[in-house]
Write a protein that holds these residues in place. Sequence first.
Motif, PDB file in Angstrom:
ATOM      1  N   ALA A 157     105.547  82.218  -7.258  1.00  0.00           N
ATOM      2  CA  ALA A 157     105.053  83.336  -6.451  1.00  0.00           C
ATOM      3  C   ALA A 157     103.599  83.183  -6.048  1.00  0.00           C
ATOM      4  O   ALA A 157     103.122  83.913  -5.172  1.00  0.00           O
ATOM      5  N   LEU A 158     102.888  82.249  -6.681  1.00  0.00           N
ATOM      6  CA  LEU A 158     101.460  82.082  -6.436  1.00  0.00           C
ATOM      7  C   LEU A 158     101.204  80.872  -5.554  1.00  0.00           C
ATOM      8  O   LEU A 158     101.702  79.777  -5.838  1.00  0.00           O
ATOM      9  N   ALA A 159     100.428  81.043  -4.508  1.00  0.00           N
ATOM     10  CA  ALA A 159     100.048  79.914  -3.658  1.00  0.00           C
ATOM     11  C   ALA A 159      98.953  79.104  -4.346  1.00  0.00           C
ATOM     12  O   ALA A 159      98.111  79.653  -5.054  1.00  0.00           O
ATOM     13  N   GLY A 160      98.994  77.794  -4.137  1.00  0.00           N
ATOM     14  CA  GLY A 160      97.908  76.946  -4.614  1.00  0.00           C
ATOM     15  C   GLY A 160      98.054  76.417  -6.023  1.00  0.00           C
ATOM     16  O   GLY A 160      97.128  75.784  -6.538  1.00  0.00           O
ATOM     17  N   VAL A 161      99.196  76.665  -6.669  1.00  0.00           N
ATOM     18  CA  VAL A 161      99.379  76.156  -8.037  1.00  0.00           C
ATOM     19  C   VAL A 161     100.614  75.239  -8.094  1.00  0.00           C
ATOM     20  O   VAL A 161     101.314  75.176  -9.104  1.00  0.00           O
ATOM     21  N   GLU A 162     100.831  74.520  -7.013  1.00  0.00           N
ATOM     22  CA  GLU A 162     102.003  73.656  -6.943  1.00  0.00           C
ATOM     23  C   GLU A 162     102.048  72.598  -8.054  1.00  0.00           C
ATOM     24  O   GLU A 162     103.140  72.326  -8.585  1.00  0.00           O
ATOM     25  N   PRO A 163     100.913  71.973  -8.456  1.00  0.00           N
ATOM     26  CA  PRO A 163     101.009  71.001  -9.559  1.00  0.00           C
ATOM     27  C   PRO A 163     101.509  71.627 -10.855  1.00  0.00           C
ATOM     28  O   PRO A 163     102.280  71.004 -11.593  1.00  0.00           O
ATOM     29  N   GLN A 164     101.064  72.856 -11.133  1.00  0.00           N
ATOM     30  CA  GLN A 164     101.518  73.521 -12.350  1.00  0.00           C
ATOM     31  C   GLN A 164     102.994  73.919 -12.243  1.00  0.00           C
ATOM     32  O   GLN A 164     103.750  73.804 -13.206  1.00  0.00           O
ATOM     33  N   LEU A 165     103.414  74.363 -11.060  1.00  0.00           N
ATOM     34  CA  LEU A 165     104.829  74.670 -10.856  1.00  0.00           C
ATOM     35  C   LEU A 165     105.663  73.413 -11.042  1.00  0.00           C
ATOM     36  O   LEU A 165     106.721  73.447 -11.696  1.00  0.00           O
ATOM     37  N   GLN A 166     105.185  72.289 -10.502  1.00  0.00           N
ATOM     38  CA  GLN A 166     105.900  71.023 -10.659  1.00  0.00           C
ATOM     39  C   GLN A 166     106.048  70.673 -12.135  1.00  0.00           C
ATOM     40  O   GLN A 166     107.119  70.247 -12.588  1.00  0.00           O
ATOM     41  N   ALA A 201     109.859  77.230  -5.204  1.00  0.00           N
ATOM     42  CA  ALA A 201     110.679  76.756  -6.319  1.00  0.00           C
ATOM     43  C   ALA A 201     111.621  75.651  -5.857  1.00  0.00           C
ATOM     44  O   ALA A 201     111.780  74.628  -6.539  1.00  0.00           O
ATOM     45  N   ARG A 202     112.252  75.842  -4.699  1.00  0.00           N
ATOM     46  CA  ARG A 202     113.162  74.806  -4.177  1.00  0.00           C
ATOM     47  C   ARG A 202     112.405  73.519  -3.873  1.00  0.00           C
ATOM     48  O   ARG A 202     112.880  72.417  -4.178  1.00  0.00           O
ATOM     49  N   ALA A 203     111.227  73.661  -3.251  1.00  0.00           N
ATOM     50  CA  ALA A 203     110.446  72.481  -2.891  1.00  0.00           C
ATOM     51  C   ALA A 203     110.020  71.706  -4.133  1.00  0.00           C
ATOM     52  O   ALA A 203     110.070  70.469  -4.161  1.00  0.00           O
ATOM     53  N   ALA A 204     109.610  72.425  -5.183  1.00  0.00           N
ATOM     54  CA  ALA A 204     109.184  71.763  -6.413  1.00  0.00           C
ATOM     55  C   ALA A 204     110.347  71.042  -7.077  1.00  0.00           C
ATOM     56  O   ALA A 204     110.208  69.916  -7.571  1.00  0.00           O
ATOM     57  N   LEU A 205     111.522  71.684  -7.086  1.00  0.00           N
ATOM     58  CA  LEU A 205     112.692  71.035  -7.681  1.00  0.00           C
ATOM     59  C   LEU A 205     113.103  69.817  -6.871  1.00  0.00           C
ATOM     60  O   LEU A 205     113.391  68.756  -7.440  1.00  0.00           O
ATOM     61  N   ASP A 206     113.133  69.941  -5.550  1.00  0.00           N
ATOM     62  CA  ASP A 206     113.515  68.805  -4.711  1.00  0.00           C
ATOM     63  C   ASP A 206     112.551  67.636  -4.908  1.00  0.00           C
ATOM     64  O   ASP A 206     112.972  66.469  -4.967  1.00  0.00           O
ATOM     65  N   LYS A 207     111.270  67.946  -5.006  1.00  0.00           N
ATOM     66  CA  LYS A 207     110.286  66.879  -5.217  1.00  0.00           C
ATOM     67  C   LYS A 207     110.527  66.188  -6.549  1.00  0.00           C
ATOM     68  O   LYS A 207     110.494  64.961  -6.626  1.00  0.00           O
ATOM     69  N   HIS A 208     110.768  66.973  -7.589  1.00  0.00           N
ATOM     70  CA  HIS A 208     111.004  66.371  -8.905  1.00  0.00           C
ATOM     71  C   HIS A 208     112.250  65.478  -8.885  1.00  0.00           C
ATOM     72  O   HIS A 208     112.219  64.354  -9.377  1.00  0.00           O
TER      73      HIS A 208
END
Length: 215
Positions: A157-166, A201-208
């Motif tokens: 839900a937070l912008a700018g924390v993509e590395p932590q979400l990953q 969430a989808r983008a982070a999962l797809d990247k992983h």
Amino acid sequence: MDPTSLSRQQQAIAPIGAAMATGDLPQLHAALHEGLDAGLTVSDAREILVQLYAYAGFPRSLNALGELMKVLEARRQRGVQDAPGRDPAPLPTGRELLALGTANQTRLSGGPVKGALFEFAPAIDEYLKTHLFGDIFGRDNLDWPSRELATVGALAALAGVEPQLQAHIRISLNVGLTASQLRGVADVLAQRGQREAAARARAALDKHLGEAARR
């Protein structure tokens, strides 16, 4: 995807985390009602909101806990008796707590966590090990998959924390959640109107999954 691979309680957790992280109290109010109706205990709901201060800050956590109190009071007035749940067992202190947190971090992450950032700022390394992975993840009144569902919801839900979400997508898989279940999390977020969180969430999962396939 039909998110039936997640239990009703599990489906309720990420929307609570997402609404708490953005400070959307009306949305949180609805998500808490839904979670309690799905079988989350009072302890479960409270623990989710306490834990997420580590990701979204004390102000969001305090406001969210206040909202939970309002929800519980409204439910009591309607005659709803929510299960209280249980309190966590006592934790060690001092160096034993650091050792526990280090072990938890290693298990969650799939290996020791090291790097230039932690050498540059050793205090944050100790805070993560002792407090986040010791004081918080050491509490046994909420299981690790549930903690990760809450964390993924909040970080998505937070912008700018993509590395932590990953990182927490990876940890979610390490603690037994499946890729299908994490896609279900994104679907549930979208169904609750949290479309940006769902997309992250989808983008982070797809990247992983893409990176894992190339290894």
